[in-house]
Design an enzyme around this catalytic site. Structure first.
Site, PDB file in Angstrom:
ATOM      1  N   GLY A 132     -28.227  13.350   5.646  1.00  0.00           N
ATOM      2  CA  GLY A 132     -28.465  13.418   4.212  1.00  0.00           C
ATOM      3  C   GLY A 132     -27.322  13.988   3.405  1.00  0.00           C
ATOM      4  O   GLY A 132     -27.466  14.214   2.205  1.00  0.00           O
ATOM      5  N   THR A 163     -17.098  11.059  15.256  1.00  0.00           N
ATOM      6  CA  THR A 163     -16.143  10.396  16.144  1.00  0.00           C
ATOM      7  C   THR A 163     -15.883  11.240  17.377  1.00  0.00           C
ATOM      8  O   THR A 163     -15.678  12.451  17.287  1.00  0.00           O
ATOM      9  CB  THR A 163     -14.818  10.141  15.402  1.00  0.00           C
ATOM     10  OG1 THR A 163     -15.063   9.315  14.259  1.00  0.00           O
ATOM     11  CG2 THR A 163     -13.812   9.444  16.302  1.00  0.00           C
ATOM     12  N   ASP A 248      -7.257  16.929   4.808  1.00  0.00           N
ATOM     13  CA  ASP A 248      -5.970  16.439   4.309  1.00  0.00           C
ATOM     14  C   ASP A 248      -5.177  15.808   5.449  1.00  0.00           C
ATOM     15  O   ASP A 248      -4.604  14.720   5.310  1.00  0.00           O
ATOM     16  CB  ASP A 248      -5.157  17.578   3.678  1.00  0.00           C
ATOM     17  CG  ASP A 248      -5.617  17.911   2.280  1.00  0.00           C
ATOM     18  OD1 ASP A 248      -6.458  17.165   1.733  1.00  0.00           O
ATOM     19  OD2 ASP A 248      -5.146  18.918   1.723  1.00  0.00           O
ATOM     20  N   GLY A 250      -6.508  14.728   8.253  1.00  0.00           N
ATOM     21  CA  GLY A 250      -7.260  13.561   8.679  1.00  0.00           C
ATOM     22  C   GLY A 250      -6.985  12.354   7.798  1.00  0.00           C
ATOM     23  O   GLY A 250      -6.882  11.219   8.283  1.00  0.00           O
ATOM     24  N   GLN A 344      -6.767 -15.530   6.117  1.00  0.00           N
ATOM     25  CA  GLN A 344      -6.518 -16.721   5.304  1.00  0.00           C
ATOM     26  C   GLN A 344      -5.361 -17.542   5.868  1.00  0.00           C
ATOM     27  O   GLN A 344      -5.409 -18.776   5.883  1.00  0.00           O
ATOM     28  CB  GLN A 344      -6.216 -16.300   3.861  1.00  0.00           C
ATOM     29  CG  GLN A 344      -6.366 -17.417   2.843  1.00  0.00           C
ATOM     30  CD  GLN A 344      -7.825 -17.801   2.612  1.00  0.00           C
ATOM     31  OE1 GLN A 344      -8.740 -17.121   3.065  1.00  0.00           O
ATOM     32  NE2 GLN A 344      -8.035 -18.911   1.920  1.00  0.00           N
ATOM     33  N   ILE A 345      -4.324 -16.872   6.333  1.00  0.00           N
ATOM     34  CA  ILE A 345      -3.175 -17.571   6.917  1.00  0.00           C
ATOM     35  C   ILE A 345      -3.588 -18.301   8.191  1.00  0.00           C
ATOM     36  O   ILE A 345      -3.163 -19.426   8.456  1.00  0.00           O
ATOM     37  CB  ILE A 345      -2.027 -16.579   7.175  1.00  0.00           C
ATOM     38  CG1 ILE A 345      -1.441 -16.117   5.833  1.00  0.00           C
ATOM     39  CG2 ILE A 345      -0.940 -17.207   8.047  1.00  0.00           C
ATOM     40  CD1 ILE A 345      -0.500 -14.931   5.945  1.00  0.00           C
ATOM     41  N   GLU A 371     -13.178   9.820   6.527  1.00  0.00           N
ATOM     42  CA  GLU A 371     -12.335  10.898   5.975  1.00  0.00           C
ATOM     43  C   GLU A 371     -12.319  10.867   4.441  1.00  0.00           C
ATOM     44  O   GLU A 371     -11.349  11.282   3.812  1.00  0.00           O
ATOM     45  CB  GLU A 371     -10.894  10.859   6.519  1.00  0.00           C
ATOM     46  CG  GLU A 371     -10.746  10.584   7.981  1.00  0.00           C
ATOM     47  CD  GLU A 371     -11.590  11.475   8.877  1.00  0.00           C
ATOM     48  OE1 GLU A 371     -12.221  12.424   8.378  1.00  0.00           O
ATOM     49  OE2 GLU A 371     -11.658  11.197  10.076  1.00  0.00           O
TER      50      GLU A 371
END
Length: 393
Positions: A132, A163, A248, A250, A344-345, A371
């Site tokens: 939450g 992680t 910072d 991270g 797209q290419i 982050e």
């Protein structure tokens, strides 16, 4: 301003980076298929990464680390991020957020205990987000109450999207030490908690859109007893400040990873555009293909220039909250644009799982979220700008 960090000797670092680039191309990229199929970094590669010192890049040399400064660390992250994201993910929490918190907030005793352990390859995770509450620390529910039977603490709560949690050895857990929210997030403290502490458990790894081999899960704390020296810095009410200072680093790591992965995707597109024939010639000859290639290279170059600037500022000891946020926003959004152009290419092939473009597209999406989402960081940048303006008038 903090003390400037000279980092590793420049010549030694250049040699290390050259070695790392070869390792990425000759060892890590060929193993990507195994990482994807097994959804894990192979044990032998993980052992090699530990032997190379990747888990202790920013740990001071006297504690077993490489002593890199942030400029050097970001270059290592960018180099590693050229390969599958799982390789960076498994060590980045150690050398980014966990080590930063230990450096900025840890007592000498905590530094002496944990720096050698993470430099040797113990894996860390960072427990801030909850079901939450993410950016809203005032809504944090995890509580730390004084242990009535000693000088320690009892932790209860759940952390989400953590992680490395499924295979971590230690967690830095943010918890409320005051029931009510206090000014400047002084109700939040940080605790160093080994993952094998009774009452600590994790859920099954979450199934994700991309980034195979990088694992996240919930961390559950059920009457977790920790000693008094588990409190980071030995002082309550400092946890959120330490967390933000760590973020910072991270965010710089995510920005560097975005730049590295965008470069990988673009190189893949250049190769494909030269091989794919249409109307009797390589599609690389078509000007609209060239436009997408040129736009991508230009944006990667801009992100790399931002990275060089923000990391130099960190190493000089400057306040870089605004700069780190801006770099992460630009680099992660840039990476999203690049991988979209790469699909797209590739054309129809870009939508097929047998080609790399599809994987690049899925892997890159998370960089704009973790982050700090782009939108939260934009608010942070704007608030810092307005605060600086108010102070100047």
């Amino acid at each position: 301003m903090s003390t400037p960090n000279p980092g590793m000797d420049a010549e030694t670092f250049d040699q290390f980076l050259d070695q790392l680039e070869r390792y990425v191309r000759e060892r890590l990229i060929p193993a990507e298929k195994d990482v994807i199929e097994q959804d894990k970094v192979p044990d032998d590669i993980l052992a090699e990464m530990k032997d190379m010192g990747l888990f202790g890049l920013t740990v001071p040399e006297e504690f077993g680390g490489a002593g890199l400064n942030i400029t050097q660390y970001a270059k290592v992250v960018q180099t590693m991020a050229y390969a599958a994201p799982a390789y960076r993910s498994i060590f980045s929490i150690n050398v980014g957020m966990f080590n930063s918190a230990i450096k900025n907030g840890g007592t000498p005793e905590q530094q002496a205990e944990w720096w050698p352990r993470i430099a040797a390859g113990e894996i860390a995770c960072f427990g801030l987000t909850e079901p939450g509450s993410g950016s809203d620390s005032a809504a944090m529910q995890t509580m730390a109450k004084p242990d009535p039977d000693g000088n320690g603490w009892i932790l209860n709560g759940t952390k989400r999207y953590i992680t490395n949690a499924p295979h971590a050895d230690v967690a830095l857990i943010m918890a409320r030490t005051e029931k009510d929210a206090l000014p400047k997030n002084a109700h939040v403290s940080a605790f160093i908690v080994p993952m094998d502490t009774p009452g600590m458990s994790t859920s099954s790894p979450d199934k994700k859109m991309g980034q195979a081999g990088s694992h996240i899960s919930d961390v559950m704390l059920d009457d977790v007893h920790v000693p008094g020296d588990a409190l980071l810095g030995g002082e309550t009410g400092q946890g959120f400040r330490f967390a933000m200072m760590s973020l910072d680093n991270g965010r710089i790591s995510v920005g560097a990873a975005s730049a590295g992965y965008a470069r990988r995707a673009l190189d893949s597109a250049i190769k494909y555009a030269n091989e794919r024939q249409a109307f009797g010639e390589p599609i690389a000859n078509f000007q609209l293909i060239q436009q997408m290639l040129a736009e991508s290279w230009t944006e990667i170059y801009a992100a790399e220039a931002m990275m060089a600037d923000v990391t130099a500022r960190v190493d000089r000891g400057e306040d870089t909250v605004k700069h780190a946020a801006a770099f992460k926003v630009f680099a992660s959004e840039m990476c999203g644009r690049v991988v979209d152009r790469v699909v797209q290419i590739y054309g129809g092939a870009g939508y097929l799982a047998e080609y790399d473009a599809e994987r690049f597209f899925r892997d890159a999406r998370i960089y704009r979220i973790y982050e700090g989402t782009t939108q939260i960081l934009q608010l942070q940048i704007a608030k810092r700008m307005l605060r600086e303006y108010a102070q100047s008038v």
